[in-house]
Design a protein around this motif. Sequence first.
Motif, PDB file in Angstrom:
ATOM      1  N   ALA A 151     -38.995 102.128   7.965  1.00 58.91           N
ATOM      2  CA  ALA A 151     -37.886 101.772   7.073  1.00 58.91           C
ATOM      3  C   ALA A 151     -36.848 102.895   7.016  1.00 58.91           C
ATOM      4  O   ALA A 151     -35.643 102.652   7.089  1.00 58.91           O
ATOM      5  CB  ALA A 151     -38.428 101.472   5.681  1.00 58.91           C
ATOM      6  N   LEU A 152     -37.331 104.132   6.904  1.00 56.85           N
ATOM      7  CA  LEU A 152     -36.404 105.265   6.867  1.00 56.85           C
ATOM      8  C   LEU A 152     -35.661 105.390   8.194  1.00 56.85           C
ATOM      9  O   LEU A 152     -34.452 105.603   8.246  1.00 56.85           O
ATOM     10  CB  LEU A 152     -37.166 106.566   6.578  1.00 56.85           C
ATOM     11  N   ARG A 153     -36.414 105.225   9.281  1.00 56.66           N
ATOM     12  CA  ARG A 153     -35.828 105.350  10.625  1.00 56.66           C
ATOM     13  C   ARG A 153     -34.737 104.283  10.835  1.00 56.66           C
ATOM     14  O   ARG A 153     -33.695 104.551  11.409  1.00 56.66           O
ATOM     15  CB  ARG A 153     -36.936 105.199  11.656  1.00 56.66           C
ATOM     16  N   ARG A 155     -30.888 102.164   1.385  1.00 56.91           N
ATOM     17  CA  ARG A 155     -31.779 101.083   1.815  1.00 56.91           C
ATOM     18  C   ARG A 155     -31.742  99.932   0.801  1.00 56.91           C
ATOM     19  O   ARG A 155     -31.650  98.771   1.158  1.00 56.91           O
ATOM     20  CB  ARG A 155     -33.209 101.615   1.949  1.00 56.91           C
ATOM     21  N   ILE A 198     -38.523 112.504   6.656  1.00 56.99           N
ATOM     22  CA  ILE A 198     -37.098 112.785   6.913  1.00 56.99           C
ATOM     23  C   ILE A 198     -36.960 114.016   7.817  1.00 56.99           C
ATOM     24  O   ILE A 198     -36.170 114.027   8.752  1.00 56.99           O
ATOM     25  CB  ILE A 198     -36.332 112.959   5.580  1.00 56.99           C
ATOM     26  N   ARG A 199     -37.755 115.032   7.541  1.00 52.95           N
ATOM     27  CA  ARG A 199     -37.718 116.222   8.418  1.00 52.95           C
ATOM     28  C   ARG A 199     -38.114 115.844   9.842  1.00 52.95           C
ATOM     29  O   ARG A 199     -37.565 116.335  10.808  1.00 52.95           O
ATOM     30  CB  ARG A 199     -38.661 117.310   7.890  1.00 52.95           C
ATOM     31  N   TYR A 200     -39.068 114.950   9.963  1.00 51.80           N
ATOM     32  CA  TYR A 200     -39.538 114.506  11.277  1.00 51.80           C
ATOM     33  C   TYR A 200     -38.430 113.731  12.001  1.00 51.80           C
ATOM     34  O   TYR A 200     -38.135 113.985  13.177  1.00 51.80           O
ATOM     35  CB  TYR A 200     -40.771 113.635  11.086  1.00 51.80           C
ATOM     36  N   GLU A 210     -43.266 103.134   6.008  1.00 52.34           N
ATOM     37  CA  GLU A 210     -42.232 103.936   5.357  1.00 52.34           C
ATOM     38  C   GLU A 210     -41.381 104.640   6.415  1.00 52.34           C
ATOM     39  O   GLU A 210     -40.160 104.707   6.302  1.00 52.34           O
ATOM     40  CB  GLU A 210     -42.902 104.975   4.427  1.00 52.34           C
ATOM     41  N   TYR A 211     -42.043 105.128   7.443  1.00 49.46           N
ATOM     42  CA  TYR A 211     -41.320 105.772   8.538  1.00 49.46           C
ATOM     43  C   TYR A 211     -40.348 104.788   9.185  1.00 49.46           C
ATOM     44  O   TYR A 211     -39.185 105.106   9.418  1.00 49.46           O
ATOM     45  CB  TYR A 211     -42.295 106.309   9.593  1.00 49.46           C
ATOM     46  N   LEU A 228     -30.976 108.087   1.242  1.00 55.21           N
ATOM     47  CA  LEU A 228     -31.503 107.070   2.164  1.00 55.21           C
ATOM     48  C   LEU A 228     -32.170 105.919   1.405  1.00 55.21           C
ATOM     49  O   LEU A 228     -32.008 104.756   1.777  1.00 55.21           O
ATOM     50  CB  LEU A 228     -32.490 107.704   3.153  1.00 55.21           C
ATOM     51  N   TYR A 252     -30.858  95.206   8.775  1.00 57.44           N
ATOM     52  CA  TYR A 252     -31.338  96.368   9.517  1.00 57.44           C
ATOM     53  C   TYR A 252     -32.778  96.099   9.875  1.00 57.44           C
ATOM     54  O   TYR A 252     -33.655  96.098   9.057  1.00 57.44           O
ATOM     55  CB  TYR A 252     -31.120  97.693   8.757  1.00 57.44           C
ATOM     56  N   ARG A 257     -33.237 112.276   0.638  1.00 56.59           N
ATOM     57  CA  ARG A 257     -34.206 111.208   0.401  1.00 56.59           C
ATOM     58  C   ARG A 257     -33.628 110.165  -0.561  1.00 56.59           C
ATOM     59  O   ARG A 257     -33.648 108.979  -0.275  1.00 56.59           O
ATOM     60  CB  ARG A 257     -35.507 111.798  -0.166  1.00 56.59           C
ATOM     61  N   ARG A 276     -25.747 116.122   6.972  1.00 58.83           N
ATOM     62  CA  ARG A 276     -26.921 116.101   7.849  1.00 58.83           C
ATOM     63  C   ARG A 276     -26.754 115.116   8.990  1.00 58.83           C
ATOM     64  O   ARG A 276     -27.018 115.421  10.139  1.00 58.83           O
ATOM     65  CB  ARG A 276     -28.203 115.760   7.055  1.00 58.83           C
ATOM     66  N   HIS A 277     -26.321 113.907   8.653  1.00 53.14           N
ATOM     67  CA  HIS A 277     -26.292 112.875   9.698  1.00 53.14           C
ATOM     68  C   HIS A 277     -25.051 112.971  10.587  1.00 53.14           C
ATOM     69  O   HIS A 277     -25.165 112.908  11.813  1.00 53.14           O
ATOM     70  CB  HIS A 277     -26.381 111.482   9.086  1.00 53.14           C
ATOM     71  N   THR A 301     -32.929 102.832   8.513  1.00 52.83           N
ATOM     72  CA  THR A 301     -31.757 103.180   7.706  1.00 52.83           C
ATOM     73  C   THR A 301     -30.949 104.274   8.398  1.00 52.83           C
ATOM     74  O   THR A 301     -29.724 104.197   8.499  1.00 52.83           O
ATOM     75  CB  THR A 301     -32.189 103.660   6.291  1.00 52.83           C
ATOM     76  N   VAL A 302     -31.659 105.285   8.877  1.00 53.13           N
ATOM     77  CA  VAL A 302     -30.982 106.388   9.572  1.00 53.13           C
ATOM     78  C   VAL A 302     -30.264 105.874  10.824  1.00 53.13           C
ATOM     79  O   VAL A 302     -29.118 106.240  11.094  1.00 53.13           O
ATOM     80  CB  VAL A 302     -32.014 107.492   9.940  1.00 53.13           C
ATOM     81  N   PHE A 317     -30.931 121.154   7.310  1.00 50.57           N
ATOM     82  CA  PHE A 317     -31.088 121.172   5.861  1.00 50.57           C
ATOM     83  C   PHE A 317     -30.906 122.594   5.318  1.00 50.57           C
ATOM     84  O   PHE A 317     -30.397 122.785   4.219  1.00 50.57           O
ATOM     85  CB  PHE A 317     -32.451 120.596   5.457  1.00 50.57           C
ATOM     86  N   LEU A 373     -33.074 118.419   0.738  1.00 48.04           N
ATOM     87  CA  LEU A 373     -33.947 117.392   1.322  1.00 48.04           C
ATOM     88  C   LEU A 373     -34.149 116.238   0.334  1.00 48.04           C
ATOM     89  O   LEU A 373     -34.121 115.058   0.723  1.00 48.04           O
ATOM     90  CB  LEU A 373     -35.292 118.051   1.673  1.00 48.04           C
ATOM     91  N   GLN A 426     -42.265 111.408   1.866  1.00 53.25           N
ATOM     92  CA  GLN A 426     -41.009 110.897   2.435  1.00 53.25           C
ATOM     93  C   GLN A 426     -40.145 112.049   2.943  1.00 53.25           C
ATOM     94  O   GLN A 426     -39.460 111.919   3.959  1.00 53.25           O
ATOM     95  CB  GLN A 426     -40.238 110.106   1.368  1.00 53.25           C
ATOM     96  N   ASP A 427     -40.173 113.168   2.233  1.00 52.03           N
ATOM     97  CA  ASP A 427     -39.396 114.325   2.705  1.00 52.03           C
ATOM     98  C   ASP A 427     -39.897 114.789   4.075  1.00 52.03           C
ATOM     99  O   ASP A 427     -39.113 115.192   4.938  1.00 52.03           O
ATOM    100  CB  ASP A 427     -39.489 115.482   1.702  1.00 52.03           C
ATOM    101  N   GLU A 456     -36.647 118.373  12.318  1.00 55.64           N
ATOM    102  CA  GLU A 456     -36.712 119.656  11.627  1.00 55.64           C
ATOM    103  C   GLU A 456     -38.151 120.002  11.239  1.00 55.64           C
ATOM    104  O   GLU A 456     -38.394 120.689  10.267  1.00 55.64           O
ATOM    105  CB  GLU A 456     -35.809 119.647  10.389  1.00 55.64           C
ATOM    106  N   TYR A 468     -35.292 113.899  11.607  1.00 56.60           N
ATOM    107  CA  TYR A 468     -34.173 114.772  11.981  1.00 56.60           C
ATOM    108  C   TYR A 468     -34.619 115.995  12.805  1.00 56.60           C
ATOM    109  O   TYR A 468     -33.868 116.964  12.911  1.00 56.60           O
ATOM    110  CB  TYR A 468     -33.399 115.203  10.736  1.00 56.60           C
ATOM    111  N   GLN A 485     -36.211  96.759  11.205  1.00 59.11           N
ATOM    112  CA  GLN A 485     -37.034  97.950  11.408  1.00 59.11           C
ATOM    113  C   GLN A 485     -37.628  98.016  12.804  1.00 59.11           C
ATOM    114  O   GLN A 485     -38.080  99.054  13.239  1.00 59.11           O
ATOM    115  CB  GLN A 485     -38.160  97.966  10.381  1.00 59.11           C
TER     116      GLN A 485
END
Lengths: 198, 69
Positions: free
Chosen positions: B42-44, A181, B11-13, B39-40, A177, A191, A174, A148-149, B46-47, A155, A170, B7-8, B17, B15, A193
């Motif tokens: 933190a995920l962002r 993290r 992740i779609r957001y 949460e967004y 990630l 990292y 999750r 994906r990345h 990491t990505v 997906f 998906l 969270q899924d 999707e 990427y 935020q």
Amino acid sequence: MENALSDCQLVKQFLQGNEEVFEVLVARHQPRIFTAIHLIVKDRYIAEDLTQEVFIKAIGTLRSGRYNDEGKFKPWIMRIAHNLAIDHFRREKRYPTIVLEDGTNVFNTMDFAEAPYEIIQAQKDTKAKLRALIQELPDAQKEVLIMRHYMEMSFQDIADATGVSINTALGRMRYALLNLRKKLKKHHIAYDQNIYPR
Amino acid sequence: MTKTFTQDDLIRYIYDEMPPEEAVELQQAMLCDGALQEEYKALRATVSLLDELLPQSAASSRQGSSSKA
């Protein structure tokens, strides 16, 4: 090499005999393909060879007239790259894996699982550490993360390529990630935020 | 009824999707939901860190295409 033409237009030109345009496709996709393969096979030189093989295979298919991707060159070539890397990885691998529903390798949970040797030995360089932490992820999670990345497959494409549902793909992303993290925090890899754009 | 995002969904957001209408709903939900926004972030983050492994050119082209307003 900069070129404003789309992949589809370049492929069309290639099929019409202008083979020089393939260099543009190579320049455009080679960095991601190399990075993804490198993460799978973990050897820079093998990754370079396999990346070259990806493009040779692509040229072969284009020249033979068997190419029919309905305008989706990138997912197609990324799938070639993934298949070649996985084939190589499987040839080299000498032990079986049992993947649980969440994509976790069952052996990762056992006491005799290897210590994070790679982490200990890794250079104090974020890239090296990050690469090592990605390698620690369970195979199924790592696979989805790379596809994906780094390969920029959707997906849905990942689900099709790996034979799972889109929700499973998906979900594995999750877990990948969230695991990553946790590992980043554990290894004090910064990292922030707030420094990344929304 | 307010939709609950997972969270899924985030992740779609991240990427790209997610259909545009749903993305707008998610953006609005984040304005009212601090936990979702955290949460967004933190995920962002990491990505975004994953881009460190990409050559500069490939990383910048991703940033241009997937940064959210």
